[in-house]
Motif scaffolding. Structure first.
Motif, PDB file in Angstrom:
ATOM      1  N   TRP A  86       0.869  -1.200   0.000  1.00  0.00           N
ATOM      2  CA  TRP A  86       0.000   0.000   0.000  1.00  0.00           C
ATOM      3  C   TRP A  86       0.895   1.236   0.000  1.00  0.00           C
ATOM      4  CZ3 TRP A  86      -4.789   0.050  -1.474  1.00  0.00           C
ATOM      5  CH2 TRP A  86      -5.563   1.208  -1.286  1.00  0.00           C
ATOM      6  N   SER A 115      -6.733   0.787  -6.729  1.00  0.00           N
ATOM      7  CA  SER A 115      -5.859   0.789  -5.551  1.00  0.00           C
ATOM      8  C   SER A 115      -4.567   1.547  -5.825  1.00  0.00           C
ATOM      9  CB  SER A 115      -5.512  -0.636  -5.144  1.00  0.00           C
ATOM     10  OG  SER A 115      -6.660  -1.324  -4.768  1.00  0.00           O
ATOM     11  N   SER A 168      -2.831   7.837   0.398  1.00  0.00           N
ATOM     12  CA  SER A 168      -2.395   7.481   1.759  1.00  0.00           C
ATOM     13  C   SER A 168      -0.957   7.910   2.002  1.00  0.00           C
ATOM     14  CB  SER A 168      -2.513   5.970   1.981  1.00  0.00           C
ATOM     15  OG  SER A 168      -3.844   5.548   1.824  1.00  0.00           O
ATOM     16  N   ARG A 197      -6.068  -0.880   7.441  1.00  0.00           N
ATOM     17  CA  ARG A 197      -7.360  -0.184   7.452  1.00  0.00           C
ATOM     18  C   ARG A 197      -7.227   1.194   8.115  1.00  0.00           C
ATOM     19  NH1 ARG A 197      -9.894  -3.914   9.516  1.00  0.00           N
ATOM     20  NH2 ARG A 197     -10.091  -3.226  11.656  1.00  0.00           N
ATOM     21  N   CYS A 234      -5.845   3.572   5.680  1.00  0.00           N
ATOM     22  CA  CYS A 234      -6.881   3.963   4.698  1.00  0.00           C
ATOM     23  C   CYS A 234      -7.849   4.976   5.306  1.00  0.00           C
ATOM     24  CB  CYS A 234      -7.661   2.740   4.228  1.00  0.00           C
ATOM     25  SG  CYS A 234      -6.667   1.623   3.239  1.00  0.00           S
ATOM     26  N   THR A 244      -6.582   8.488   5.675  1.00  0.00           N
ATOM     27  CA  THR A 244      -6.210   9.169   4.431  1.00  0.00           C
ATOM     28  C   THR A 244      -7.219  10.297   4.194  1.00  0.00           C
ATOM     29  OG1 THR A 244      -5.259   7.152   3.532  1.00  0.00           O
ATOM     30  CG2 THR A 244      -5.983   8.785   1.916  1.00  0.00           C
ATOM     31  N   LEU A 259     -10.518   6.728   3.076  1.00  0.00           N
ATOM     32  CA  LEU A 259     -10.827   5.555   2.249  1.00  0.00           C
ATOM     33  C   LEU A 259     -11.499   4.533   3.149  1.00  0.00           C
ATOM     34  CD1 LEU A 259      -7.305   5.293   0.566  1.00  0.00           C
ATOM     35  CD2 LEU A 259      -9.406   6.090  -0.564  1.00  0.00           C
ATOM     36  N   ALA A 316      -8.586  -3.763  -0.557  1.00  0.00           N
ATOM     37  CA  ALA A 316      -9.300  -2.500  -0.757  1.00  0.00           C
ATOM     38  C   ALA A 316     -10.689  -2.800  -1.312  1.00  0.00           C
ATOM     39  CB  ALA A 316      -8.505  -1.620  -1.715  1.00  0.00           C
TER      40      ALA A 316
END
Ligand code: ADP
Ligand code: DP6
Length: 342
Positions: free
Chosen positions: A26, A202, A209, A254, A257, A260, A264, A296
Protein backbone atom coordinates in the motif's frame (compact mmCIF):
# COMPACT_ATOMS: atom_id res chain seq x y z
CA UNK A 1 14.81 -10.35 -20.31
CA UNK A 2 16.11 -12.90 -22.84
CA UNK A 3 14.81 -12.59 -26.39
CA UNK A 4 14.49 -15.43 -28.81
CA UNK A 5 13.93 -15.82 -32.52
CA UNK A 6 10.48 -15.01 -33.87
CA UNK A 7 8.23 -18.01 -34.37
CA UNK A 8 5.55 -18.15 -37.04
CA UNK A 9 2.71 -18.53 -34.59
CA UNK A 10 2.74 -15.56 -32.21
CA UNK A 11 0.13 -16.78 -29.83
CA UNK A 12 0.28 -18.10 -26.27
CA UNK A 13 -2.10 -18.94 -23.42
CA UNK A 14 -1.17 -18.55 -19.77
CA UNK A 15 -3.14 -19.02 -16.56
CA UNK A 16 -2.68 -17.47 -13.09
CA UNK A 17 -4.63 -17.25 -9.85
CA UNK A 18 -5.42 -14.32 -7.56
CA UNK A 19 -3.61 -13.91 -4.28
CA UNK A 20 -4.62 -12.47 -0.92
CA UNK A 21 -2.07 -10.32 0.88
CA UNK A 22 -1.25 -11.12 4.51
CA UNK A 23 1.12 -8.13 4.51
CA UNK A 24 -0.32 -5.47 2.24
CA UNK A 25 1.34 -3.52 -0.52
CA UNK A 26 0.00 0.00 0.00
CA UNK A 27 2.11 2.87 -1.30
CA UNK A 28 4.61 3.34 -4.12
CA UNK A 29 8.03 4.92 -3.72
CA UNK A 30 8.21 5.25 -7.53
CA UNK A 31 4.93 5.52 -9.41
CA UNK A 32 6.37 5.29 -12.94
CA UNK A 33 8.19 2.05 -12.11
CA UNK A 34 5.51 0.74 -9.76
CA UNK A 35 7.99 0.28 -6.91
CA UNK A 36 6.51 -0.30 -3.46
CA UNK A 37 7.55 1.30 -0.18
CA UNK A 38 7.31 -1.98 1.68
CA UNK A 39 7.71 -5.67 0.98
CA UNK A 40 4.50 -7.68 1.03
CA UNK A 41 3.50 -11.30 1.63
CA UNK A 42 0.62 -13.23 0.11
CA UNK A 43 -1.02 -16.58 -0.46
CA UNK A 44 -1.88 -17.56 -4.02
CA UNK A 45 -5.34 -19.14 -4.06
CA UNK A 46 -6.43 -22.41 -5.68
CA UNK A 47 -9.67 -22.91 -7.56
CA UNK A 48 -10.02 -19.41 -9.01
CA UNK A 49 -7.99 -18.31 -12.02
CA UNK A 50 -7.62 -16.12 -15.07
CA UNK A 51 -6.74 -17.70 -18.41
CA UNK A 52 -5.47 -15.34 -21.09
CA UNK A 53 -4.59 -15.86 -24.75
CA UNK A 54 -2.54 -13.25 -26.61
CA UNK A 55 -2.10 -13.35 -30.36
CA UNK A 56 0.03 -10.81 -32.19
CA UNK A 57 -1.51 -10.30 -35.61
CA UNK A 58 0.66 -9.30 -38.56
CA UNK A 59 -0.60 -6.06 -40.13
CA UNK A 60 -2.84 -5.19 -37.17
CA UNK A 61 -2.13 -1.82 -35.57
CA UNK A 62 -4.53 -1.78 -32.61
CA UNK A 63 -5.00 -4.13 -29.68
CA UNK A 64 -8.36 -5.68 -28.85
CA UNK A 65 -9.52 -7.23 -25.58
CA UNK A 66 -12.33 -9.69 -25.04
CA UNK A 67 -12.85 -10.03 -21.30
CA UNK A 68 -15.20 -12.74 -20.06
CA UNK A 69 -16.57 -13.20 -23.61
CA UNK A 70 -17.39 -9.49 -24.05
CA UNK A 71 -15.42 -6.90 -26.01
CA UNK A 72 -13.82 -4.53 -23.47
CA UNK A 73 -13.37 -0.79 -23.96
CA UNK A 74 -12.33 2.15 -21.77
CA UNK A 75 -9.92 1.82 -18.84
CA UNK A 76 -9.62 -2.02 -18.84
CA UNK A 77 -8.63 -1.98 -22.54
CA UNK A 78 -6.31 1.00 -22.05
CA UNK A 79 -4.52 -0.77 -19.19
CA UNK A 80 -3.98 -3.85 -21.37
CA UNK A 81 -2.72 -1.69 -24.26
CA UNK A 82 -0.21 0.11 -22.05
CA UNK A 83 1.00 -3.24 -20.81
CA UNK A 84 1.35 -4.65 -24.33
CA UNK A 85 3.33 -1.55 -25.37
CA UNK A 86 5.90 -2.47 -22.76
CA UNK A 87 6.10 -6.07 -24.04
CA UNK A 88 6.35 -4.86 -27.65
CA UNK A 89 9.16 -2.50 -26.62
CA UNK A 90 11.13 -5.36 -25.03
CA UNK A 91 10.54 -7.67 -28.01
CA UNK A 92 11.01 -5.01 -30.72
CA UNK A 93 7.61 -5.88 -32.09
CA UNK A 94 5.07 -3.56 -33.72
CA UNK A 95 2.02 -5.72 -34.29
CA UNK A 96 -1.26 -5.20 -32.50
CA UNK A 97 -2.62 -8.09 -30.47
CA UNK A 98 -5.95 -9.80 -29.91
CA UNK A 99 -6.30 -10.63 -26.23
CA UNK A 100 -8.96 -12.98 -24.89
CA UNK A 101 -9.17 -13.39 -21.16
CA UNK A 102 -11.51 -15.23 -18.86
CA UNK A 103 -11.82 -14.99 -15.08
CA UNK A 104 -13.61 -18.04 -13.64
CA UNK A 105 -14.70 -15.88 -10.68
CA UNK A 106 -16.33 -12.40 -10.33
CA UNK A 107 -14.30 -9.61 -11.95
CA UNK A 108 -13.63 -6.35 -10.10
CA UNK A 109 -15.47 -7.51 -7.01
CA UNK A 110 -12.62 -7.69 -4.54
CA UNK A 111 -11.15 -11.07 -5.44
CA UNK A 112 -8.02 -9.53 -6.99
CA UNK A 113 -8.88 -10.11 -10.64
CA UNK A 114 -6.28 -7.49 -11.53
CA UNK A 115 -3.59 -9.63 -9.84
CA UNK A 116 -4.43 -12.81 -11.76
CA UNK A 117 -5.40 -10.82 -14.86
CA UNK A 118 -2.06 -9.06 -15.25
CA UNK A 119 -0.03 -12.10 -14.20
CA UNK A 120 -1.79 -14.10 -16.92
CA UNK A 121 -1.34 -11.28 -19.44
CA UNK A 122 2.37 -11.00 -18.61
CA UNK A 123 2.87 -14.74 -19.15
CA UNK A 124 0.85 -14.94 -22.37
CA UNK A 125 2.03 -11.67 -23.96
CA UNK A 126 5.73 -12.19 -23.30
CA UNK A 127 5.64 -15.75 -24.68
CA UNK A 128 3.61 -14.71 -27.72
CA UNK A 129 6.09 -11.89 -28.34
CA UNK A 130 8.95 -14.39 -28.43
CA UNK A 131 10.48 -13.36 -25.10
CA UNK A 132 11.61 -16.01 -22.67
CA UNK A 133 11.42 -14.39 -19.28
CA UNK A 134 12.44 -16.28 -16.17
CA UNK A 135 9.69 -16.46 -13.51
CA UNK A 136 11.50 -13.65 -11.68
CA UNK A 137 11.54 -11.50 -14.84
CA UNK A 138 7.88 -12.27 -15.31
CA UNK A 139 7.09 -11.07 -11.80
CA UNK A 140 9.02 -7.84 -12.52
CA UNK A 141 7.00 -7.40 -15.73
CA UNK A 142 3.60 -8.18 -14.18
CA UNK A 143 4.14 -5.32 -11.71
CA UNK A 144 3.58 -2.81 -14.51
CA UNK A 145 0.01 -4.04 -14.94
CA UNK A 146 -0.85 -4.31 -11.25
CA UNK A 147 1.41 -4.42 -8.21
CA UNK A 148 -0.33 -7.41 -6.71
CA UNK A 149 0.16 -9.32 -10.01
CA UNK A 150 3.88 -9.44 -9.17
CA UNK A 151 3.07 -12.11 -6.58
CA UNK A 152 0.57 -14.17 -8.63
CA UNK A 153 3.37 -15.50 -10.84
CA UNK A 154 4.26 -17.86 -7.98
CA UNK A 155 2.22 -20.36 -6.01
CA UNK A 156 1.92 -20.98 -2.27
CA UNK A 157 3.28 -18.34 0.09
CA UNK A 158 4.98 -15.52 -1.78
CA UNK A 159 7.03 -12.49 -0.80
CA UNK A 160 7.36 -9.42 -3.00
CA UNK A 161 10.62 -7.79 -1.95
CA UNK A 162 10.35 -4.04 -2.17
CA UNK A 163 14.04 -3.69 -3.08
CA UNK A 164 16.12 -0.56 -2.67
CA UNK A 165 17.45 0.12 -6.16
CA UNK A 166 16.15 3.14 -8.07
CA UNK A 167 15.89 1.09 -11.27
CA UNK A 168 13.67 -1.49 -9.54
CA UNK A 169 15.75 -4.50 -10.60
CA UNK A 170 15.72 -5.88 -7.07
CA UNK A 171 11.94 -5.55 -6.72
CA UNK A 172 10.41 -8.92 -7.55
CA UNK A 173 8.45 -11.75 -6.01
CA UNK A 174 9.84 -15.05 -4.78
CA UNK A 175 8.09 -18.16 -3.49
CA UNK A 176 8.77 -18.85 0.19
CA UNK A 177 6.79 -22.02 0.86
CA UNK A 178 5.01 -24.27 -1.64
CA UNK A 179 1.25 -24.61 -1.81
CA UNK A 180 1.39 -28.02 -0.05
CA UNK A 181 3.40 -26.59 2.87
CA UNK A 182 0.46 -26.18 5.26
CA UNK A 183 -2.38 -28.55 4.30
CA UNK A 184 -4.57 -27.59 7.29
CA UNK A 185 -4.75 -23.91 6.38
CA UNK A 186 -7.93 -22.69 4.68
CA UNK A 187 -9.19 -19.31 3.56
CA UNK A 188 -12.95 -18.85 3.98
CA UNK A 189 -13.73 -16.07 1.52
CA UNK A 190 -16.87 -14.20 2.55
CA UNK A 191 -18.43 -12.67 -0.57
CA UNK A 192 -20.89 -9.95 0.30
CA UNK A 193 -24.17 -9.32 -1.47
CA UNK A 194 -24.27 -5.83 -3.04
CA UNK A 195 -20.62 -5.05 -2.34
CA UNK A 196 -19.92 -1.56 -3.71
CA UNK A 197 -17.58 -1.27 -6.69
CA UNK A 198 -14.30 0.53 -6.09
CA UNK A 199 -14.44 4.02 -7.57
CA UNK A 200 -10.65 4.44 -7.70
CA UNK A 201 -8.03 1.80 -8.48
CA UNK A 202 -5.86 0.79 -5.55
CA UNK A 203 -2.74 1.97 -7.37
CA UNK A 204 -4.14 5.50 -7.29
CA UNK A 205 -5.84 5.37 -3.89
CA UNK A 206 -2.66 4.21 -2.12
CA UNK A 207 -0.77 7.33 -3.22
CA UNK A 208 -3.38 9.39 -1.38
CA UNK A 209 -2.40 7.48 1.76
CA UNK A 210 1.31 8.10 1.15
CA UNK A 211 0.66 11.82 0.84
CA UNK A 212 -1.86 12.38 3.61
CA UNK A 213 -2.20 9.58 6.18
CA UNK A 214 -0.52 10.52 9.48
CA UNK A 215 -0.19 6.77 10.13
CA UNK A 216 1.71 5.90 6.96
CA UNK A 217 5.20 6.37 8.44
CA UNK A 218 4.43 4.34 11.57
CA UNK A 219 3.08 1.54 9.39
CA UNK A 220 6.28 1.52 7.34
CA UNK A 221 8.29 1.21 10.55
CA UNK A 222 6.15 -1.72 11.77
CA UNK A 223 5.90 -3.82 8.60
CA UNK A 224 9.42 -5.35 8.25
CA UNK A 225 9.42 -7.01 11.66
CA UNK A 226 5.76 -8.05 11.27
CA UNK A 227 6.59 -9.67 7.93
CA UNK A 228 9.58 -11.52 9.41
CA UNK A 229 7.45 -12.84 12.28
CA UNK A 230 4.76 -13.96 9.84
CA UNK A 231 7.29 -15.84 7.71
CA UNK A 232 8.54 -17.66 10.82
CA UNK A 233 4.96 -18.52 11.85
CA UNK A 234 4.18 -19.89 8.38
CA UNK A 235 7.45 -21.85 8.34
CA UNK A 236 6.49 -23.42 11.69
CA UNK A 237 2.82 -23.84 10.65
CA UNK A 238 1.99 -21.98 13.83
CA UNK A 239 -1.55 -20.62 13.54
CA UNK A 240 -1.46 -19.26 17.09
CA UNK A 241 1.44 -17.01 16.08
CA UNK A 242 0.28 -16.19 12.55
CA UNK A 243 -3.38 -15.32 13.03
CA UNK A 244 -2.93 -12.40 15.50
CA UNK A 245 -0.30 -10.93 13.15
CA UNK A 246 -2.63 -11.21 10.15
CA UNK A 247 -5.33 -9.24 11.98
CA UNK A 248 -2.83 -6.71 13.36
CA UNK A 249 -1.62 -6.07 9.82
CA UNK A 250 -5.14 -5.80 8.43
CA UNK A 251 -6.14 -3.36 11.19
CA UNK A 252 -3.02 -1.29 10.51
CA UNK A 253 -3.75 -1.19 6.76
CA UNK A 254 -7.36 -0.18 7.45
CA UNK A 255 -6.24 2.57 9.86
CA UNK A 256 -3.98 4.01 7.17
CA UNK A 257 -6.88 3.96 4.70
CA UNK A 258 -9.31 5.54 7.13
CA UNK A 259 -6.91 8.34 8.07
CA UNK A 260 -6.21 9.17 4.43
CA UNK A 261 -7.65 12.52 3.32
CA UNK A 262 -10.25 12.09 1.92
CA UNK A 263 -10.85 8.96 3.96
CA UNK A 264 -10.83 5.55 2.25
CA UNK A 265 -13.50 3.35 3.74
CA UNK A 266 -13.69 0.03 1.94
CA UNK A 267 -15.80 -1.88 4.46
CA UNK A 268 -19.56 -2.05 4.73
CA UNK A 269 -21.54 -2.80 7.90
CA UNK A 270 -21.68 -6.42 6.69
CA UNK A 271 -17.86 -6.58 6.38
CA UNK A 272 -17.61 -5.20 9.92
CA UNK A 273 -20.07 -7.85 11.12
CA UNK A 274 -17.73 -10.52 9.67
CA UNK A 275 -14.76 -9.05 11.56
CA UNK A 276 -16.85 -8.97 14.75
CA UNK A 277 -17.89 -12.63 14.28
CA UNK A 278 -14.25 -13.69 13.97
CA UNK A 279 -13.34 -11.75 17.12
CA UNK A 280 -16.30 -13.32 18.94
CA UNK A 281 -15.32 -16.86 17.84
CA UNK A 282 -11.76 -16.28 19.08
CA UNK A 283 -12.98 -14.83 22.39
CA UNK A 284 -15.32 -17.76 23.00
CA UNK A 285 -12.47 -20.23 22.38
CA UNK A 286 -10.01 -18.22 24.42
CA UNK A 287 -7.58 -18.76 21.52
CA UNK A 288 -6.98 -17.24 18.11
CA UNK A 289 -8.48 -19.92 15.88
CA UNK A 290 -9.21 -17.58 12.96
CA UNK A 291 -7.93 -14.38 11.39
CA UNK A 292 -9.69 -11.89 9.15
CA UNK A 293 -8.11 -9.86 6.42
CA UNK A 294 -9.40 -7.73 3.54
CA UNK A 295 -7.96 -5.74 0.69
CA UNK A 296 -9.30 -2.50 -0.76
CA UNK A 297 -12.82 -3.89 -0.94
CA UNK A 298 -15.75 -5.06 1.16
CA UNK A 299 -15.26 -8.84 0.95
CA UNK A 300 -13.45 -10.48 3.85
CA UNK A 301 -11.05 -13.45 3.91
CA UNK A 302 -11.07 -15.55 7.08
CA UNK A 303 -8.06 -17.80 7.61
CA UNK A 304 -8.49 -20.79 9.86
CA UNK A 305 -7.50 -24.44 10.21
CA UNK A 306 -9.52 -27.28 8.70
CA UNK A 307 -10.78 -28.49 12.09
CA UNK A 308 -12.52 -25.14 12.74
CA UNK A 309 -13.68 -24.47 9.18
CA UNK A 310 -17.17 -26.09 9.26
CA UNK A 311 -18.12 -24.29 12.49
CA UNK A 312 -16.84 -20.93 11.23
CA UNK A 313 -18.43 -21.40 7.83
CA UNK A 314 -21.81 -21.95 9.52
CA UNK A 315 -21.38 -18.83 11.65
CA UNK A 316 -20.25 -16.65 8.75
CA UNK A 317 -23.04 -17.85 6.45
CA UNK A 318 -25.62 -16.79 9.05
CA UNK A 319 -24.56 -13.12 8.82
CA UNK A 320 -27.20 -11.14 6.92
CA UNK A 321 -25.67 -9.73 3.75
CA UNK A 322 -23.07 -12.47 3.32
CA UNK A 323 -23.87 -14.07 0.00
CA UNK A 324 -21.37 -16.93 -0.12
CA UNK A 325 -18.56 -18.34 1.97
CA UNK A 326 -16.09 -20.14 -0.31
CA UNK A 327 -13.42 -22.34 1.17
CA UNK A 328 -10.16 -21.85 -0.74
CA UNK A 329 -6.73 -23.39 -0.29
CA UNK A 330 -3.25 -22.18 -1.22
CA UNK A 331 -2.72 -22.85 -4.91
CA UNK A 332 -0.17 -23.02 -7.67
CA UNK A 333 1.61 -20.25 -9.52
CA UNK A 334 1.10 -19.05 -13.06
CA UNK A 335 1.84 -21.47 -15.87
CA UNK A 336 1.71 -21.80 -19.62
CA UNK A 337 -1.32 -23.57 -21.02
CA UNK A 338 -0.22 -23.37 -24.65
CA UNK A 339 3.06 -21.86 -25.74
CA UNK A 340 3.93 -20.43 -29.13
CA UNK A 341 4.84 -22.86 -31.91
CA UNK A 342 8.60 -23.38 -32.18
P1 ADP B 1 -10.77 -6.86 -8.02
O1 ADP B 1 -11.82 -6.27 -7.16
O2 ADP B 1 -11.23 -8.04 -8.79
O3 ADP B 1 -9.49 -7.05 -7.29
P2 ADP B 1 -9.53 -4.60 -9.20
O4 ADP B 1 -10.29 -3.35 -9.00
O5 ADP B 1 -8.28 -4.84 -8.46
O6 ADP B 1 -10.55 -5.78 -9.07
O7 ADP B 1 -9.22 -4.74 -10.73
C1 ADP B 1 -10.23 -4.90 -11.66
C2 ADP B 1 -9.67 -4.46 -12.97
O8 ADP B 1 -8.62 -5.33 -13.36
C3 ADP B 1 -10.68 -4.56 -14.10
O9 ADP B 1 -11.47 -3.41 -14.16
C4 ADP B 1 -9.79 -4.71 -15.29
O10 ADP B 1 -9.27 -3.44 -15.68
C5 ADP B 1 -8.63 -5.50 -14.75
N1 ADP B 1 -8.82 -6.92 -15.05
C6 ADP B 1 -9.54 -7.81 -14.36
N2 ADP B 1 -9.47 -9.02 -14.93
C7 ADP B 1 -8.68 -8.88 -15.99
C8 ADP B 1 -8.22 -9.78 -16.98
N3 ADP B 1 -8.55 -11.05 -16.95
N4 ADP B 1 -7.42 -9.30 -17.96
C9 ADP B 1 -7.04 -8.00 -17.97
N5 ADP B 1 -7.44 -7.10 -17.06
C10 ADP B 1 -8.25 -7.54 -16.08
C1 DP6 C 1 -4.87 -3.66 -0.86
O1 DP6 C 1 -1.52 -3.51 -7.10
O2 DP6 C 1 -3.70 -4.66 -6.96
O3 DP6 C 1 -4.79 -5.39 -2.49
O4 DP6 C 1 -3.95 -2.95 -9.75
O5 DP6 C 1 -4.83 -0.77 -8.88
O6 DP6 C 1 -5.83 -2.94 -8.13
P1 DP6 C 1 -4.61 -2.21 -8.63
O7 DP6 C 1 -3.57 -2.22 -7.42
P2 DP6 C 1 -2.92 -3.43 -6.71
O8 DP6 C 1 -3.05 -3.01 -5.18
C2 DP6 C 1 -3.05 -3.97 -4.18
C3 DP6 C 1 -3.54 -3.41 -2.90
C4 DP6 C 1 -4.02 -4.40 -1.89
C5 DP6 C 1 -2.87 -5.01 -1.11
C6 DP6 C 1 -2.09 -6.12 -1.77
O9 DP6 C 1 -2.62 -6.89 -2.58
O10 DP6 C 1 -0.89 -6.23 -1.42
Amino acid sequence: MAKRGRSVERSATYTASPNIALVKYWGMRDVALGLPWNSSLSVTLAGIATTTTVRFVPGQTLDTLVLNHRPATGPPLEAVRRFLDRVRGAAELREGADVASFNNFPTASGLASSASGFAALAGAASAAAGLRPSPRDLSRLARFGSGSATRSIFGGFVEWRAGVRVDGKDSYARPLFAEEHWPELVDLVCLLRNAPEKAVRSAEAMQGSVATSPRFAARQAAVPSRLRRMVRAIRDRDAGALFPLVMEECDDFRAVCETTIPSLDYLTPVSRAVLAEVRAANDERGATIAAYTHDAGAHVHVFTLREHAPMLQRRLRRIAGVDQVRSLRPGSGGHMVRGPAR
